[in-house]
Write an enzyme that holds these catalytic residues in place. Structure first.
Site, PDB file in Angstrom:
ATOM      1  N   ASP A   1       0.803  -1.382  -0.030  1.00 58.16           N
ATOM      2  CA  ASP A   1       0.139   0.176   0.048  1.00 58.16           C
ATOM      3  C   ASP A   1       0.712   1.405   0.040  1.00 58.16           C
ATOM      4  O   ASP A   1       1.764   1.301   0.717  1.00 58.16           O
ATOM      5  CB  ASP A   1      -0.904   0.003   1.178  1.00 58.16           C
ATOM      6  CG  ASP A   1      -1.642   1.231   1.301  1.00 58.16           C
ATOM      7  OD1 ASP A   1      -2.544   1.400   0.403  1.00 58.16           O
ATOM      8  OD2 ASP A   1      -1.715   1.927   2.414  1.00 58.16           O
TER       9      ASP A   1
ATOM     10  N   GLU B   1       1.887  -0.231  -5.079  1.00 60.54           N
ATOM     11  CA  GLU B   1       0.809   0.795  -5.402  1.00 60.54           C
ATOM     12  C   GLU B   1       1.617   2.152  -5.439  1.00 60.54           C
ATOM     13  O   GLU B   1       2.126   2.762  -4.552  1.00 60.54           O
ATOM     14  CB  GLU B   1      -0.282   1.060  -4.346  1.00 60.54           C
ATOM     15  CG  GLU B   1      -1.283   2.187  -4.448  1.00 60.54           C
ATOM     16  CD  GLU B   1      -1.982   2.396  -3.318  1.00 60.54           C
ATOM     17  OE1 GLU B   1      -3.483   2.684  -3.668  1.00 60.54           O
ATOM     18  OE2 GLU B   1      -1.794   2.303  -2.184  1.00 60.54           O
TER      19      GLU B   1
END
Length: 743
Positions: A352, A388
């Site tokens: 993330d 990401e």
């Protein structure tokens, strides 16, 4: 249990490594990092965690690791730490021994956090904000760390080892997958026990899924403001512990439940990837609670504002950033990652806000210490790594800039596919680049097309069904007056005047929505790169227009398996199965190298080429025309290496391999049907898929086919075989899309 233990007056010195609580059969060694503490106490608790039985200082500190050994301590011992030192927020120090702290290396937690003002290191009602320390004991509201036995009989478990070029990712929420499964025992719904249910595994296998990517399963701190609204942090991007699974995901309170789930997924040939959050923690900014890292050594664990150490750098938008350039913090992250690979046999990670992890002192750097440490690690460098590639900080958009070895979520693929099929102007050249693996972004440093993780939807945003049913977001249930969630959805409700949001009985609108969804789904699964499918999109799951369901731990977010049995659900499900079967069967759809039109696998047929509706390469002027909404893509590839070996005995007399696979993808995002003239040379084309009629059977190969009709808002896939080149010599370059059209 610890309640039967005769606690000694003091701890033995123990060892500084490994960090955490390690049981050796005779006792437990405790070790925890803090560079700035003056003392750290070990606190022992009763079996129910309610009574503090003993509090003893860790007797030794070696290289900033505090450690001690507790003889005769048993498995199941509950413990926590208290750290002493200055409470001086202006200098970055927030020590408060009244706060019980979780071990950052805790392997299991006794339960959830119970919110109380005592969790904060400062007095909430003080006029001096976070500058006045709070003296209430937080132990009654805190979960305790549990000493565990990590042994497990894995048998002959092996990583499935799915090659990247064959990988198909299924992004799912562990809890959401099974909460509405009537055929799963109630106490197992939403847990690891249900993840390996044979019926779920069969569903994945029948589709052709190779890899399950789970939203965060690390222990979560539920946000206080959400609980006060009657909501919950469903997605879980609020990490409380990097080594312990979320307690509510364990039906039996035993860690082996997760290991059994991974074991059974592996036995079915399915990989497990974890979505992990090492960019920030649940402690938030200076006004957040003190539950672990902040109380142990705030100045070491977090990146603070230079010259204003009271405040935190916040490129994540979540209140804080872990201080990954610090060697002990980086060690914690790497130890955590290795733990999940070695102890739970997971097959990879999705990071993330990966741009945050690559930030050193001068901003994002593909040679940052985090990347270098992982890529040289003999354990972590061998698993799948996905980033990401963005955050909210300066220079935070880093798509295509990660080092080799990492794949990246490609939001340009998402947005381009949405806009092209919505009929937006000027998308044709951009789509050409996305269909060919986004070579403009990833074809450097010997990276491969699989580095582009292609997706149309993800947990964050609209579902596929909502993408074609709503012009805008409808997040009222989140309690923020629809202010949360992005407004840039590139969606459409496909009603004539845009007035029909959401459900409708109008057959014409439903037909248009179905065509648009089917075209986007086909584009995703036929493009070069690694496809990622969001759980439930395979049968048309809706969140009623909510594009930010992070706080909806309700039926709104859970998978309704009954929808898969509806006629519409069956159409989409069968389409996914068909597309993934084609992707596996036709080598040109899953090529493992970038194509640039400078190779000819077959005479007169380049590895990649683009055509207009007349079967001719588009001119530069045509590429620049924003109103053209049609495109033809021809790809050619020889059989993969393993198939070539099987075909060796069938090679021609002069030793040439078997036939070359050629596919022709015809796309029409316009409002009217279009007839494409097929490019030369003529081939025995077979219609294998029409996205407007996904259940129609494939046609028969025919040398006589020279034209192909493509309905509005649809794509058609043709396939053929061609004889390979007979001589090894430099091929005449085929005419491909100009660079300005695909960059």
């Amino acid at each position: 249990m610890i309640m039967a233990l005769q606690v000694p007056d003091r701890l033995l010195p123990g060892k500084p490594y490994p960090l955490g609580a390690q049981w050796d059969g005779l006792g437990v060694n405790f070790a925890v990092f803090s560079a700035n503490a003056s003392r750290i106490d070990l606190c022992l608790f009763s079996a129910n965690g309610r009574k503090e039985l003993a509090r003893m200082p860790l007797p030794e500190c070696t290289d900033e690791i505090w450690h001690g050994y507790l003889p005769n301590a048993a498995l199941g011992t509950l413990y926590g730490f208290r750290a002493f030192g200055p409470y001086d927020p202006a200098r970055g120090h927030r020590f408060n021994p009244h706060k019980l702290l979780l071990d950052p290396y805790a392997r299991q937690l006794s339960g959830p956090v119970r919110w109380s003002d005592a969790l904060f290191g400062y007095r909430l009602q003080s006029a001096r904000a976070d500058l006045t320390p709070d003296r209430r004991d937080s132990a009654p509201t805190m979960p305790k760390a549990v000493v565990v036995d990590e042994s497990f009989h894995w048998g002959d478990d092996r990583p499935p080892g799915v090659p990247w070029q064959d990988t198909v990712i299924y992004e799912a929420h562990l809890r959401g997958v099974s909460m509405l499964r009537d055929d799963v025992l109630p106490h197992q719904r939403g847990t690891f026990a249900a993840l390996c249910d044979p019926r779920f595994l069969d569903h994945l296998l029948r589709m052709g899924i190779t890899t399950v990517e789970l939203l965060p399963i690390h222990a979560i701190l539920q946000d206080r403001f959400l609980l006060e609204r009657g909501l919950r942090n469903y997605w879980g991007y609020n990490t409380l512990s990097y080594f312990a699974p979320e307690p509510s995901y364990l039906a039996t309170d035993q860690l082996h439940e997760l290991k059994v789930a991974v074991r059974r997924l592996h036995a079915a040939g399915i990989e497990v990837i974890l979505d992990v959050v090492y960019n920030h923690t649940c402690e938030g900014n200076e006004l957040g609670p003190t539950v672990s890292w902040r109380g142990l050594d705030n100045a070491s664990y977090y990146q603070l504002v230079p010259g204003d150490e009271r405040h935190y750098l916040n490129d994540t938008g979540c209140g804080n950033m872990l201080n990954l350039p610090h060697p002990r913090v980086l060690q914690m992250v790497l130890d955590s990652l290795r733990y999940w690979v070695q102890c739970f046999h997971v097959d990879g990670f999705r990071f993330d806000l990966g741009a945050t992890l690559g930030r050193d002192q001068n901003g994002f750097d593909p040679g940052a210490s985090f990347f270098d440490a992982i890529l040289q690690d003999p354990v972590l460098s061998r698993v799948k790594l996905i980033s990401e590639p963005w955050d909210l900080g300066p220079g935070g958009y880093q798509l295509g800039n990660h080092p080799p070895g990492f794949a990246e979520w490609n939001d340009k693929f998402r947005d381009t596919v949405r806009r092209f099929w919505r009929g937006d102007a000027g998308q044709r050249g951009e789509l050409a680049a996305r269909l060919s693996g986004s070579a403009d972004l990833f074809d450097r440093r010997h990276r491969r097309p699989w580095a582009s993780v292609n997706f149309i939807t993800a947990h964050d945003g609209f579902t596929l069904a909502d993408l074609v049913s709503y012009n805008g977001k409808h997040n009222e249930d989140n309690g923020e007056e629809n202010r949360d969630g992005t407004d840039n959805n590139y969606s459409a409700n496909w009603s004539p005047d845009g007035s029909v949001e959401g459900p409708t009985d109008d057959p014409a609108i439903l037909a248009l929505r179905a065509r648009a969804a089917q075209a986007m789904l086909a584009t995703l699964l036929l493009a070069q790169g690694t496809p990622m499918l969001t759980a439930g999109d395979e049968w048309g799951r809706s969140q009623h227009g909510n594009n930010n369901a992070y706080c909806q731990d309700t039926a709104l977010s859970w998978l309704d398996w009954k929808q898969a049995q509806t006629p519409r659900g069956q159409v989409l499900l069968q389409m996914v199965r068909r597309l993934l079967a084609l992707r596996l069967r036709l080598p040109s759809l899953g090529a493992n190298r970038f194509s640039h039109g400078n190779q000819e696998p077959a005479p007169g047929i380049g590895d990649i080429a683009w055509f207009d509706t007349e079967g001719q390469p588009p001119s530069p002027e045509a590429w620049a025309d924003p109103e053209i909404r049609t495109l033809a893509l021809r790809r050619a590839a020889a059989p993969p290496r393993s198939e070539r070996l099987e075909l060796a005995h069938r090679a021609t007399r002069d030793g040439h391999p078997g036939p070359v696979n050629v596919t022709l993808l015809l796309l029409n995002a316009g409002d009217t049907d279009v007839v494409f003239r097929l490019p030369e040379p003529a081939l025995p084309w077979q219609l294998v898929l029409d996205s407007s009629q996904p259940q129609a059977e494939a046609g028969r190969p025919s040398n006589a086919v020279t034209e192909q009709a493509v309905p509005a808002h649809s794509l058609v896939l043709l396939a053929a075989q061609a004889a390979p080149q007979r001589f090894d010599h430099p091929a005449e370059p085929a005419r491909a899309a100009p660079q300005e059209a695909v960059s």
